[in-house]
Design a protein around this motif. Structure first.
Motif, PDB file in Angstrom:
ATOM      1  N   LEU A 297      -2.254  -1.574  -8.894  1.00 23.74           N
ATOM      2  CA  LEU A 297      -1.811  -0.385  -9.627  1.00 23.74           C
ATOM      3  C   LEU A 297      -2.995   0.302 -10.296  1.00 23.74           C
ATOM      4  O   LEU A 297      -3.045   1.537 -10.370  1.00 23.74           O
ATOM      5  CB  LEU A 297      -0.754  -0.755 -10.657  1.00 23.74           C
ATOM      6  CG  LEU A 297       0.635  -1.098 -10.122  1.00 23.74           C
ATOM      7  CD1 LEU A 297       1.554  -1.503 -11.262  1.00 23.74           C
ATOM      8  CD2 LEU A 297       1.229   0.059  -9.334  1.00 23.74           C
ATOM      9  N   ASP A 298      -3.968  -0.478 -10.777  1.00 28.67           N
ATOM     10  CA  ASP A 298      -5.176   0.114 -11.350  1.00 28.67           C
ATOM     11  C   ASP A 298      -6.008   0.789 -10.259  1.00 28.67           C
ATOM     12  O   ASP A 298      -6.624   1.832 -10.492  1.00 28.67           O
ATOM     13  CB  ASP A 298      -6.012  -0.957 -12.060  1.00 28.67           C
ATOM     14  CG  ASP A 298      -5.313  -1.523 -13.290  1.00 28.67           C
ATOM     15  OD1 ASP A 298      -4.474  -0.801 -13.876  1.00 28.67           O
ATOM     16  OD2 ASP A 298      -5.596  -2.675 -13.652  1.00 28.67           O
ATOM     17  N   GLY A 299      -6.017   0.180  -9.078  1.00 33.86           N
ATOM     18  CA  GLY A 299      -6.714   0.807  -7.960  1.00 33.86           C
ATOM     19  C   GLY A 299      -6.114   2.146  -7.589  1.00 33.86           C
ATOM     20  O   GLY A 299      -6.824   3.121  -7.342  1.00 33.86           O
ATOM     21  N   LEU A 300      -4.778   2.215  -7.573  1.00 34.29           N
ATOM     22  CA  LEU A 300      -4.112   3.488  -7.296  1.00 34.29           C
ATOM     23  C   LEU A 300      -4.388   4.496  -8.399  1.00 34.29           C
ATOM     24  O   LEU A 300      -4.659   5.678  -8.141  1.00 34.29           O
ATOM     25  CB  LEU A 300      -2.608   3.269  -7.146  1.00 34.29           C
ATOM     26  CG  LEU A 300      -2.141   2.602  -5.855  1.00 34.29           C
ATOM     27  CD1 LEU A 300      -0.642   2.300  -5.929  1.00 34.29           C
ATOM     28  CD2 LEU A 300      -2.447   3.470  -4.648  1.00 34.29           C
ATOM     29  N   ALA A 301      -4.332   4.050  -9.646  1.00 34.90           N
ATOM     30  CA  ALA A 301      -4.535   4.956 -10.781  1.00 34.90           C
ATOM     31  C   ALA A 301      -5.936   5.534 -10.806  1.00 34.90           C
ATOM     32  O   ALA A 301      -6.160   6.612 -11.374  1.00 34.90           O
ATOM     33  CB  ALA A 301      -4.243   4.230 -12.088  1.00 34.90           C
ATOM     34  N   SER A 302      -6.890   4.840 -10.184  1.00 37.73           N
ATOM     35  CA  SER A 302      -8.272   5.331 -10.186  1.00 37.73           C
ATOM     36  C   SER A 302      -8.455   6.582  -9.347  1.00 37.73           C
ATOM     37  O   SER A 302      -9.451   7.293  -9.493  1.00 37.73           O
ATOM     38  CB  SER A 302      -9.205   4.234  -9.659  1.00 37.73           C
ATOM     39  OG  SER A 302      -9.043   4.064  -8.251  1.00 37.73           O
ATOM     40  N   LYS A 384       7.068   2.482  -9.891  1.00 40.12           N
ATOM     41  CA  LYS A 384       5.790   2.440 -10.610  1.00 40.12           C
ATOM     42  C   LYS A 384       4.623   2.656  -9.645  1.00 40.12           C
ATOM     43  O   LYS A 384       3.633   3.321  -9.990  1.00 40.12           O
ATOM     44  CB  LYS A 384       5.631   1.103 -11.330  1.00 40.12           C
ATOM     45  CG  LYS A 384       6.508   0.943 -12.551  1.00 40.12           C
ATOM     46  CD  LYS A 384       6.247  -0.383 -13.241  1.00 40.12           C
ATOM     47  CE  LYS A 384       7.109  -0.563 -14.473  1.00 40.12           C
ATOM     48  NZ  LYS A 384       6.888  -1.881 -15.131  1.00 40.12           N
ATOM     49  N   THR A 385       4.723   2.088  -8.464  1.00 39.43           N
ATOM     50  CA  THR A 385       3.685   2.295  -7.452  1.00 39.43           C
ATOM     51  C   THR A 385       3.560   3.769  -7.111  1.00 39.43           C
ATOM     52  O   THR A 385       2.454   4.327  -7.066  1.00 39.43           O
ATOM     53  CB  THR A 385       4.013   1.479  -6.191  1.00 39.43           C
ATOM     54  OG1 THR A 385       4.039   0.084  -6.514  1.00 39.43           O
ATOM     55  CG2 THR A 385       2.994   1.720  -5.092  1.00 39.43           C
ATOM     56  N   LEU A 386       4.690   4.408  -6.867  1.00 37.76           N
ATOM     57  CA  LEU A 386       4.677   5.833  -6.535  1.00 37.76           C
ATOM     58  C   LEU A 386       4.161   6.666  -7.700  1.00 37.76           C
ATOM     59  O   LEU A 386       3.421   7.636  -7.504  1.00 37.76           O
ATOM     60  CB  LEU A 386       6.087   6.279  -6.144  1.00 37.76           C
ATOM     61  CG  LEU A 386       6.629   5.703  -4.828  1.00 37.76           C
ATOM     62  CD1 LEU A 386       8.116   6.002  -4.699  1.00 37.76           C
ATOM     63  CD2 LEU A 386       5.868   6.258  -3.636  1.00 37.76           C
ATOM     64  N   ALA A 387       4.542   6.297  -8.921  1.00 38.39           N
ATOM     65  CA  ALA A 387       4.101   7.054 -10.092  1.00 38.39           C
ATOM     66  C   ALA A 387       2.594   6.949 -10.276  1.00 38.39           C
ATOM     67  O   ALA A 387       1.918   7.952 -10.572  1.00 38.39           O
ATOM     68  CB  ALA A 387       4.822   6.552 -11.342  1.00 38.39           C
ATOM     69  N   GLY A 396       3.232  10.227  -2.330  1.00 42.11           N
ATOM     70  CA  GLY A 396       4.056   9.061  -2.077  1.00 42.11           C
ATOM     71  C   GLY A 396       5.506   9.451  -1.873  1.00 42.11           C
ATOM     72  O   GLY A 396       5.975  10.447  -2.417  1.00 42.11           O
ATOM     73  N   ILE A 397       6.193   8.656  -1.076  1.00 40.14           N
ATOM     74  CA  ILE A 397       7.590   8.923  -0.732  1.00 40.14           C
ATOM     75  C   ILE A 397       8.366   7.627  -0.888  1.00 40.14           C
ATOM     76  O   ILE A 397       7.938   6.575  -0.410  1.00 40.14           O
ATOM     77  CB  ILE A 397       7.707   9.437   0.716  1.00 40.14           C
ATOM     78  CG1 ILE A 397       6.960  10.771   0.872  1.00 40.14           C
ATOM     79  CG2 ILE A 397       9.159   9.580   1.135  1.00 40.14           C
ATOM     80  CD1 ILE A 397       6.564  11.084   2.290  1.00 40.14           C
ATOM     81  N   GLY A 398       9.492   7.690  -1.572  1.00 41.92           N
ATOM     82  CA  GLY A 398      10.320   6.512  -1.758  1.00 41.92           C
ATOM     83  C   GLY A 398      11.663   6.646  -1.067  1.00 41.92           C
ATOM     84  O   GLY A 398      12.159   7.756  -0.859  1.00 41.92           O
ATOM     85  N   TYR A 399      12.242   5.503  -0.701  1.00 44.38           N
ATOM     86  CA  TYR A 399      13.602   5.541  -0.165  1.00 44.38           C
ATOM     87  C   TYR A 399      14.350   4.284  -0.575  1.00 44.38           C
ATOM     88  O   TYR A 399      13.770   3.217  -0.763  1.00 44.38           O
ATOM     89  CB  TYR A 399      13.601   5.686   1.369  1.00 44.38           C
ATOM     90  CG  TYR A 399      13.168   4.472   2.145  1.00 44.38           C
ATOM     91  CD1 TYR A 399      14.071   3.453   2.477  1.00 44.38           C
ATOM     92  CD2 TYR A 399      11.852   4.337   2.589  1.00 44.38           C
ATOM     93  CE1 TYR A 399      13.678   2.348   3.208  1.00 44.38           C
ATOM     94  CE2 TYR A 399      11.442   3.237   3.320  1.00 44.38           C
ATOM     95  CZ  TYR A 399      12.358   2.239   3.630  1.00 44.38           C
ATOM     96  OH  TYR A 399      11.959   1.141   4.348  1.00 44.38           O
TER      97      TYR A 399
END
Length: 475
Positions: A297-302, A384-387, A396-399
């Protein structure tokens, strides 16, 4: 009928099979056999030369094979062995077309799974979709994920070996897949459950973002990361039960694989909540700071992965599967229910339960636990991953998958893993969908969506927007 076909890549010539459904190259070793002194080390890449026989499947990783119910998806089966670092390639034709590549990571709770012999229709999927499908085998269980670094040193016993195996397979794909009709610059990773957790963990790994462009996650968001102290405690328990002293490399290497499988079953929790809550006794990706440099999640936030598009899905009734298998006991009191919720929400378990009761009044304690676990382990972390991805500029796309088989009046709900045969075009091998014409239509729609996403990153479903958590529902 089939005939052999030879393809040259780098220093080697690979001999595969051509069938009516395309061409397949199976059992290709992408790393040295993880046996003897390599049993608990990171994968050692291999460079092939000469003629490589790719006409037979290799071993799947050692595992305890469970008895499955009659309604579970069926395949041809597979053999297991420690020499399991191999991959299978399915392609319409090994030419210079540079087709999209989909690399699939199997699920199985970090304890089971195989890259072949399961319910997937691999050749048909590649042929019908005009894509190249790659399915690697990798280490699972204690061989793949028992964190032994504290007891034996990280130079000998690397953490997250199964994840590192998958990364080694991606490197092999990047270097060789063009010879098999694939585009190394257009790779999509797709996985379910532990395979999806493994893929999502890669957002916390440095230096590999060029190996893939997109991910499709099924019930495995960028959340289930194990603290080092939790992993070390599990390893100590394992070693004590196995009778291996810390630092005794010879004894560790001499452990029969049957003993490893027997002992790992004794140290792992079976309760879904206990496994997945912080401090849970389970295998998974460990935040060791070496193989996994940071929380994904920190990697994505970067923002470093902003150009990598993500689809992440979950089923509405994820936890129902564990109750259907009889792995979850009934919850007999409000106090026991609050204790279960408190594993995840220690400061506000009462408020969490009150919210569920207001949303769906009149349910039993076990039903509330099931709903809570489905959301706490899968849906909420996926959001949270998508956010995190959207906040850093990513798409990002969720289903949420809601198909319920008619079996015994719908008692299974839309359970864990039910979306995978729809996404991968394998519904024909899923007994629960027999005679369900609406399910067949939905499967074609979801398979087309995966193929389109792999081809150019497009998807007709709504993109996730911060503070407006939209996601698609199916059907």
């Amino acid at each position: 009928m089939s005939e052999t076909i030879d393809v040259r890549s780098r220093e080697a010539q690979y001999r595969g099979l051509r069938t009516a459904l395309g061409e397949r190259f199976t059992g290709i070793r992408y790393a040295e056999p993880p046996i003897g002194p390599l049993r608990f080390r990171p994968p050692v890449p291999v460079e092939h030369s000469g003629l490589v026989d790719a006409t037979h499947f290799g071993f799947a990783p050692p595992q305890v094979k469970r008895t499955m119910p009659a309604w579970a998806p069926r395949g041809d089966g597979f053999e297991t062995g420690e020499d399991c670092l191999n991959l299978n390639i399915y392609t319409p034709k090994a030419d210079d077309r540079r087709r999209p590549v989909i690399v699939h990571a199997f699920g199985g709770g970090f304890q089971t799974g195989s890259a072949h012999g399961t319910f997937h229709r691999d050749e048909a999927f590649a042929q019908d979709g005009d894509v190249v499908l790659v399915r690697p085998n990798m280490r699972v269980g204690a061989l793949g994920f028992l964190a032994l670094g504290d007891a034996f040193g990280s130079d000998y016993a690397a953490a997250n070996r199964g994840m590192l195996d998958f990364v080694a397979a991606l490197h092999w794909v990047h270097d060789n897949i063009s010879a098999f009709g694939g585009d190394p610059d257009n790779v999509t990773l797709a996985g379910m459950s532990s395979g999806s957790f493994t893929i999502s963990a890669l957002f916390g790994v440095d230096g590999i973002d060029h190996l893939y462009r997109r991910v499709w996650l099924m019930s495995g968001p960028a959340s289930r990361i194990i603290a080092p102290e939790t992993a070390a405690a599990l390893a100590d328990d394992f070693l004590d039960r196995a009778g291996v002293a810390r630092g005794d490399v010879a004894a560790l290497e001499a452990l029969p694989v049957e003993t490893i499988l027997e002992v790992q079953d004794k140290v792992l929790a079976t309760h879904l909540g206990e496994r997945n809550a912080p401090g849970g006794r389970t295998f998974g990706i460990v935040l060791d700071g070496a193989s996994l440099q940071r929380h994904p999640l920190d990697g994505l936030a970067s923002g470093r992965f902003a150009a990598h598009r993500i689809v992440t899905g979950w089923t509405r009734d994820e936890a129902r599967m564990w109750y259907a298998f009889g792995m979850m006991p009934d919850v007999t009191s409000r106090e026991a229910l609050l204790a279960s919720i408190g594993r995840f929400r220690p400061d506000d378990a009462e408020a969490a339960l009150a919210a569920l009761e207001a949303e769906q009044p009149g349910l039993g304690f076990t039903q509330y636990e099931e709903i809570f676990l489905s959301r706490a382990i899968y849906r909420d972390p996926a959001l949270k991953t998508l956010a995190a991805h959207a906040a850093s500029g990513g798409t990002g796309i969720g289903y949420q998958f809601e198909w319920v088989p008619a079996f015994e009046g719908g008692k299974l709900g839309a359970a864990h893993g039910f979306d995978e045969p729809f996404v991968f075009g394998s519904l024909a091998n899923t007994p629960l969908a027999d005679g369900d014409s609406a399910a067949a239509v939905l499967a074609r729609r979801m398979t087309r969506t995966l193929l389109g996403f792999a081809r150019n990153g497009t998807c007709d479903w709504p993109a996730f927007i911060p503070d407006e958590p939209l996601y698609a529902t199916f059907p």
